[in-house]
Design an enzyme around this catalytic site. Sequence first.
Site, short mmCIF file in Angstrom:
data_model
loop_
_atom_site.label_atom_id
_atom_site.label_comp_id
_atom_site.label_asym_id
_atom_site.label_seq_id
_atom_site.Cartn_x
_atom_site.Cartn_y
_atom_site.Cartn_z
N TYR A 98 -30.12 47.43 -16.38
CA TYR A 98 -29.48 46.29 -15.70
C TYR A 98 -30.42 45.54 -14.76
CZ TYR A 98 -25.14 48.75 -17.03
OH TYR A 98 -24.14 49.40 -17.69
N HIS A 131 -27.63 56.32 -21.86
CA HIS A 131 -26.93 55.03 -21.93
C HIS A 131 -26.34 54.75 -23.32
CE1 HIS A 131 -27.03 50.82 -19.89
NE2 HIS A 131 -25.93 50.98 -20.59
N1 LIG Z 1 -22.36 51.97 -20.43
C1 LIG Z 1 -22.44 50.79 -20.99
O1 LIG Z 1 -22.99 50.61 -22.08
C2 LIG Z 1 -21.82 49.61 -20.30
C3 LIG Z 1 -21.59 48.43 -21.03
C4 LIG Z 1 -20.97 47.38 -20.35
C5 LIG Z 1 -20.62 47.50 -19.03
N2 LIG Z 1 -20.88 48.66 -18.34
C6 LIG Z 1 -20.50 48.81 -16.92
O2 LIG Z 1 -19.20 48.27 -16.76
C7 LIG Z 1 -19.25 47.26 -15.74
C8 LIG Z 1 -18.20 46.20 -15.99
O3 LIG Z 1 -18.36 45.63 -17.26
P1 LIG Z 1 -18.54 44.08 -17.51
O4 LIG Z 1 -19.16 43.47 -16.34
O5 LIG Z 1 -19.19 43.94 -18.82
O6 LIG Z 1 -17.06 43.57 -17.73
P2 LIG Z 1 -15.65 43.61 -16.94
O7 LIG Z 1 -15.72 44.39 -15.70
O8 LIG Z 1 -14.64 43.96 -17.96
O9 LIG Z 1 -15.41 42.09 -16.64
C9 LIG Z 1 -16.14 41.38 -15.73
C10 LIG Z 1 -15.58 39.98 -15.72
O10 LIG Z 1 -14.26 39.98 -15.24
C11 LIG Z 1 -14.12 39.05 -14.20
N3 LIG Z 1 -13.30 39.62 -13.12
C12 LIG Z 1 -13.57 40.73 -12.40
N4 LIG Z 1 -12.59 40.96 -11.50
C13 LIG Z 1 -11.69 39.97 -11.67
C14 LIG Z 1 -10.47 39.66 -11.04
N5 LIG Z 1 -9.97 40.43 -10.07
N6 LIG Z 1 -9.80 38.56 -11.47
C15 LIG Z 1 -10.28 37.78 -12.45
N7 LIG Z 1 -11.43 38.02 -13.09
C16 LIG Z 1 -12.14 39.12 -12.70
C17 LIG Z 1 -15.50 38.79 -13.68
O11 LIG Z 1 -15.49 37.45 -13.30
P3 LIG Z 1 -16.59 36.83 -12.30
O12 LIG Z 1 -17.87 36.97 -13.02
O13 LIG Z 1 -16.16 35.42 -12.17
O14 LIG Z 1 -16.49 37.59 -11.03
C18 LIG Z 1 -16.39 39.10 -14.85
O15 LIG Z 1 -16.65 37.91 -15.59
C19 LIG Z 1 -20.68 46.75 -15.82
O16 LIG Z 1 -21.04 46.03 -14.67
C20 LIG Z 1 -21.43 48.02 -16.00
O17 LIG Z 1 -21.57 48.68 -14.75
C21 LIG Z 1 -21.45 49.72 -18.96
#
Ligand SMILES: NC(=O)c1ccc[n+]([C@@H]2O[C@H](COP(=O)([O-])OP(=O)(O)OC[C@H]3O[C@@H](n4cnc5c(N)ncnc54)[C@H](OP(=O)(O)O)[C@@H]3O)[C@@H](O)[C@H]2O)c1
Length: 283
Positions: A54, A112
């Site tokens: 990241y 990962h």
């Molecule tokens: N292990 C893996 O392979 C893997 C893969 C993917 C993700 N991850 C982990 O999971 C975390 C989260 O995943 P992600 O970032 O892909 O997706 P997510 O958490 O499902 O979605 C993030 C999106 O949702 C929006 N959001 C967040 N809170 C909100 C709320 N209260 N109301 C409205 N919209 C909201 C955000 O908007 P804004 O941008 O406008 O704030 C962002 O665009 C990552 O940061 C990472 O740490 C791990």
Amino acid sequence: MTLAPMIAAPGANAAAIPAVGYGTMLFPEPERAVELISHALEYGYRHIDTARKYGTEQWVGEAIRASDLQREEIWITTKVTEENAKADDFTRSLDTSLKTMGLDYVDLLLIHWPQPSVPLKETLSALARAKRHGLTRHIGLSNFTIALLDEAVAKCPEPLVTNQIEYHCYINQERLIAACRKHDLLITGHAPLARGAMLDDPVITEIAAAHSKTPAQVALRWTVQQPGIGVVPRALEFSEIEENIAIFNFALSEEEMQRIGALRGRHLRVIDPEERRPAWDKP
Ligand SMILES: NC(=O)c1ccc[n+]([C@@H]2O[C@H](COP(=O)([O-])OP(=O)(O)OC[C@H]3O[C@@H](n4cnc5c(N)ncnc54)[C@H](OP(=O)(O)O)[C@@H]3O)[C@@H](O)[C@H]2O)c1
């Protein structure tokens, strides 16, 4: 301020992980990163999810140092990427992660993504060694399918505590979750908001209105209300960061859980990189 409760696994793999962590993947404005992570810590998050891939580890370290919290109060997860699955590369990657964060240890170290070109046993041995050397308190997997999970559990010399997988109400992971539970592993739901895909869903918005909560809160609550499952949402607005952890002062009824659960039939997978995805389990 809200403190998330702990999720804990029964059995020998016992680890207690704060049920809501702050996800740090894809920060489009790097100059705000430390401010956002600091806000999460101030607002009650005690679990930060990062990864070598990241590019956010440095900011995680800065935010920890800037906070009034003791290191032991914060659960830090990082991950070694599949390019570093060979034992020496794995060890070097963790070393770089710790130096980048300015930490002596992490709380959880994950593989990962599976790496088919390196024997899993080799990567698992390096993972277990990191634990034995005190560089991580716990070890686990990410994006492992049922078959790979079974293999990992059989071959890992130290207990694994979680499989971090994509999980939200738009994807059916029932079989994989059952396999994790069979092995006493916790489930950490990544991309738990499906990057926002379910936030306009009429079922979610109706239930959110009934509880005077936001759709994001209902979607996250649905996930953490299931035994042994935590989430690591990412948010870039202070208000969203606050919202996403304020999900422990209400509960969904059995009927609401089932109505939301029925949305899993859509089977939307938002994290599906062609170059590294394994042969995903069929729903
Ligand atoms: N292990 C893996 O392979 C893997 C893969 C993917 C993700 N991850 C982990 O999971 C975390 C989260 O995943 P992600 O970032 O892909 O997706 P997510 O958490 O499902 O979605 C993030 C999106 O949702 C929006 N959001 C967040 N809170 C909100 C709320 N209260 N109301 C409205 N919209 C909201 C955000 O908007 P804004 O941008 O406008 O704030 C962002 O665009 C990552 O940061 C990472 O740490 C791990």
